[in-house]
Design a protein around this motif. Structure first.
Motif, PDB file in Angstrom:
ATOM      1  N   GLY A   1      -4.181  -6.770   8.079  1.00  0.00           N
ATOM      2  CA  GLY A   1      -3.184  -5.726   7.819  1.00  0.00           C
ATOM      3  C   GLY A   1      -1.827  -6.201   8.316  1.00  0.00           C
ATOM      4  O   GLY A   1      -1.731  -6.730   9.427  1.00  0.00           O
TER       5      GLY A   1
ATOM      6  N   THR B   1       0.798  -1.226   0.000  1.00  0.00           N
ATOM      7  CA  THR B   1       0.000   0.000   0.000  1.00  0.00           C
ATOM      8  C   THR B   1       0.831   1.276   0.000  1.00  0.00           C
ATOM      9  O   THR B   1       0.312   2.350  -0.252  1.00  0.00           O
TER      10      THR B   1
ATOM     11  N   SER C   1      -3.643   0.708   7.057  1.00  0.00           N
ATOM     12  CA  SER C   1      -3.423  -0.747   7.133  1.00  0.00           C
ATOM     13  C   SER C   1      -3.547  -1.256   8.560  1.00  0.00           C
ATOM     14  O   SER C   1      -3.891  -2.421   8.773  1.00  0.00           O
TER      15      SER C   1
ATOM     16  N   PHE D   1      -8.096  -1.370   1.252  1.00  0.00           N
ATOM     17  CA  PHE D   1      -8.116  -1.068   2.694  1.00  0.00           C
ATOM     18  C   PHE D   1      -9.465  -1.424   3.302  1.00  0.00           C
ATOM     19  O   PHE D   1      -9.560  -1.943   4.405  1.00  0.00           O
TER      20      PHE D   1
END
Ligand code: SF4
Lengths: 189, 460
Positions: B200, B134, B226, B194
């Protein structure tokens, strides 16, 4: 032997002949210039907008930001008096409003607690943070030394979301808000 | 682990032949970082900050067992599940269990060098989990299937035109799309990820023992997302990443940011104390995996242990004239540049990595940049000596290194030698280490002026 004991025992073995280094004391925090003034200056340097306002001023700022918006997402600590717009879920809200636990002048930082809520701090493209003037610490060290308890997560925000990963060009609002506005409230709050 | 460091000069020559734009991109980005650091160091008493940071880290490392146990205790008190892992195998087992228990289909990842070490992405993919890097830079190289080129800016080697082509092929954006437009496309894809990921994954910049606090630094907000949106968060933490006290963060967060990107503090810092509490947004389950993977071996090493102070700020990469030519790929492992050259032999063993300590000019810029004063040039010589002793490097090196280090330690000898050398012609085949580099280039010519004089002129 389990992994934990194996790792720890290897460490103890390694340290047996190593001299023990002393832990330095924290320095005495130096009193810098007026923290409020420095805070506003640093916010601007970080690409955020900072305002020192009374309650009426905050409502005017909010009304300004709210123009043309359908609603806002609010942190739990935002008082009713500042909820001028209808509440929207953070996933959809064009504006997030939250209340900081404290702020730090030297780095131009607002500290946001998970107790206030996280989504309103991160998902909307514009983020307004309210913080009381007595909560502005001169330095990060003073803030940390003063912290009595910690929330499950504390976010230190020092400006809008940014990245230079695409061709070294600075782009704002990559994942988090592209605009950060901080209202420092005068008086006790 | 089957990683074999490549012969840097050879790989560097190949890379520059095949991707002529790399040098420009990497040099531009690293110089930019380096200027930022110099300016940021200039604002503070950098010497005092670095010395303090070094002393805190040395204390921590010389009491590592105590602080690890304390951190574990504090984390558990806050409801964090703590695991220990020797290396990839155990780390994978822990992650596999989490994935199975929560039926994870999608994971969002915050850039972490340790998860690169452990091969977390390939594992998740083999389990059928969709993994999204990310961090924008890390996302770009994930799309390209490349490893990171820099600890802090994994995609600094990519020119804008390359990214435009990549997104054109992937998402149909115009070939001349602006960086803003490209970022907006990535934002859209990743925002969706997300909001839908069950897991995460992150590393940690620091783990504070006193409070059990994970500290994560970034500028984009992807780490905050995250670690806030998915219901499970797993953090992989190298056992050397600890700090004793919460207030130590007041030194280490700004020092790392100044060294890495020239900022007073990174835009976002996440200080995580555990799973979200009743009625709170945030993950319901947090795991911390304490990973050794070669660190205890380094701790045992009486000469090389100092590398464990490293904060992974990347300042030594930005300062390194060798790294600047090519970026990280020709080094052949996740840690490249000066820090890679002294960390990789410790983590992976010298047999697989002995060429790396040679990928340096020993100019000392890495040491000047390092926020925790790791004596990288000294450690480079240590590893070179060991390579020679174990018969891994050519023996002529032995005498050369000895002479070289004597010369380097004496300014007057250095001047004398550099003057003498400049008077000589440089036959290419007398420089065997440079052979791969000089192939395909014009002959090397000595500079008419010594480097220290040129440097002084530049500084003025
Ligand atoms: S060795 Fe020093 S300069 Fe290099 S990454 Fe580590 S802390 Fe930063």
């Amino acid at each position: 032997m389990d992994t934990r004991s194996r790792i720890l025992s290897r460490i103890r073995q390694a340290l047996r002949e190593r001299p023990r280094a002393l832990l330095p004391e924290h320095p005495h925090p130096a009193l810098s210039q007026d923290p409020l003034e420095l805070f506003l200056k640093r916010l601007a340097e970080n690409g955020a907008e900072g305002h020192l306002l009374d309650e009426e001023g905050v409502r005017r700022l909010l009304a300004n930001l709210a123009q043309g918006l359908a609603g806002a997402a609010y942190g739990k600590g935002v008082p009713a008096a500042f909820r001028l717009l209808p509440e929207l879920p953070p996933e959809e809200a064009p504006l997030g409003v939250s209340r900081a636990l404290f702020a730090v002048a030297e780095t131009g930082t607002v500290a946001l607690s998970s107790e206030d809520g996280r989504k309103a701090q991160l998902l909307p493209p514009v983020h307004l943070v309210l913080v009381g003037e007595e909560k502005v610490y001169p330095s990060l060290l003073e803030a940390f030394l003063d912290l009595k308890s910690l929330p499950s997560a504390l976010g230190l925000h020092s400006g809008p979301s940014k990245s230079a990963d695409i061709g070294q060009v600075m782009v704002k609002g990559v994942h988090g808000p592209g605009r950060l506005v901080v209202a420092v409230l005068q008086g006790t709050w | 682990m089957g990683v074999k460091a490549k012969l840097y000069p050879k790989e560097a020559a190949r890379l520059l032949r095949e991707k002529p734009g790399v040098r420009e991109a990497v040099t531009g980005a690293t110089l930019h970082f380096e200027q930022g650091r110099k300016k940021a160091y200039g604002e503070i008493d950098a010497e005092a900050w670095r010395e303090r940071a070094k002393r805190v880290k040395d204390h921590l490392l010389s009491h590592l067992d105590h602080y690890l146990e304390l951190a574990e205790k504090r984390l558990r008190e806050k409801g964090v599940q703590v695991h220990w892992a020797e290396g990839p195998e155990e780390a994978h087992r822990i992650l596999r269990e989490v994935v199975a228990r929560h039926g994870v289909k999608r994971a969002v990842k915050a850039k972490s060098m340790l998860t690169e070490e452990l091969g977390v992405n390939p594992l998740l993919e083999s389990l059928g989990v969709e993994v999204y890097e990310t961090d924008l830079g890390e996302y770009l190289i994930q799309l390209l299937g490349e490893p990171p080129s820099h600890i802090v800016g994994p995609a600094i080697h990519l020119a804008l035109s390359e990214i435009q082509r990549l997104f054109h092929g992937r998402f149909g954006t115009p070939l001349d799309a602006s960086p803003e437009a490209l970022a907006a496309v990535a934002r859209k894809v990743l925002r969706e990820a997300f909001l839908t990921a069950e897991l995460g994954i992150s590393g940690a910049n620091f783990l504070v023992a006193e409070t059990g606090t994970l500290a994560l630094m970034e500028n984009e907000g992807n780490i905050r997302l995250s670690t806030s949106l998915p219901r499970v968060h797993v953090a992989f933490v190298g056992i050397e990443k600890l700090l004793p006290r919460l207030a130590d963060l007041a030194l280490f967060l700004p020092l790392t940011a100044r060294a890495a990107t020239g900022q007073r503090l990174s835009t976002y810092v996440s200080l995580i104390q555990g799973p979200s509490r009743e009625e709170e947004e945030g993950p319901k389950e947090v795991h911390v995996v304490l990973v050794d993977h070669g660190r205890t071996t380094l701790l045992h090493d009486p000469e090389a242990w100092e590398v464990l102070r490293c904060l992974r700020c990347g300042a030594c990469l930005n300062a390194c004239p060798v790294y600047r030519q090519t970026g990280g790929h020709p080094y052949g492992y996740v840690y490249s540049g000066p820090i890679g050259a002294v960390l990789d032999p410790g983590l992976l063993g010298l047999e697989d990595t002995y060429p790396l300590p040679y990928a340096s000019t020993l100019c000392g810029a890495c040491y000047e940049a390092c926020p925790v004063k790791i004596p990288i040039p000294k450690l480079l010589l240590t590893w070179r000596n060991r390579a020679v002793e174990r018969g891994l490097a050519p023996t002529w090196e032995k005498g050369a290194i000895k002479a070289f280090s004597q010369v380097m330690q004496s300014p007057s000898l250095y001047r004398l030698f550099s003057k003498a050398l400049r008077g000589l012609p440089l036959p290419q085949d007398l420089l065997p280490l440079l052979k791969a580099w000089t192939e395909g280039r014009g002959p090397l010519k000595p500079s008419p002026k010594p480097f220290h004089e040129l440097w002084q002129e530049l500084e003025e």
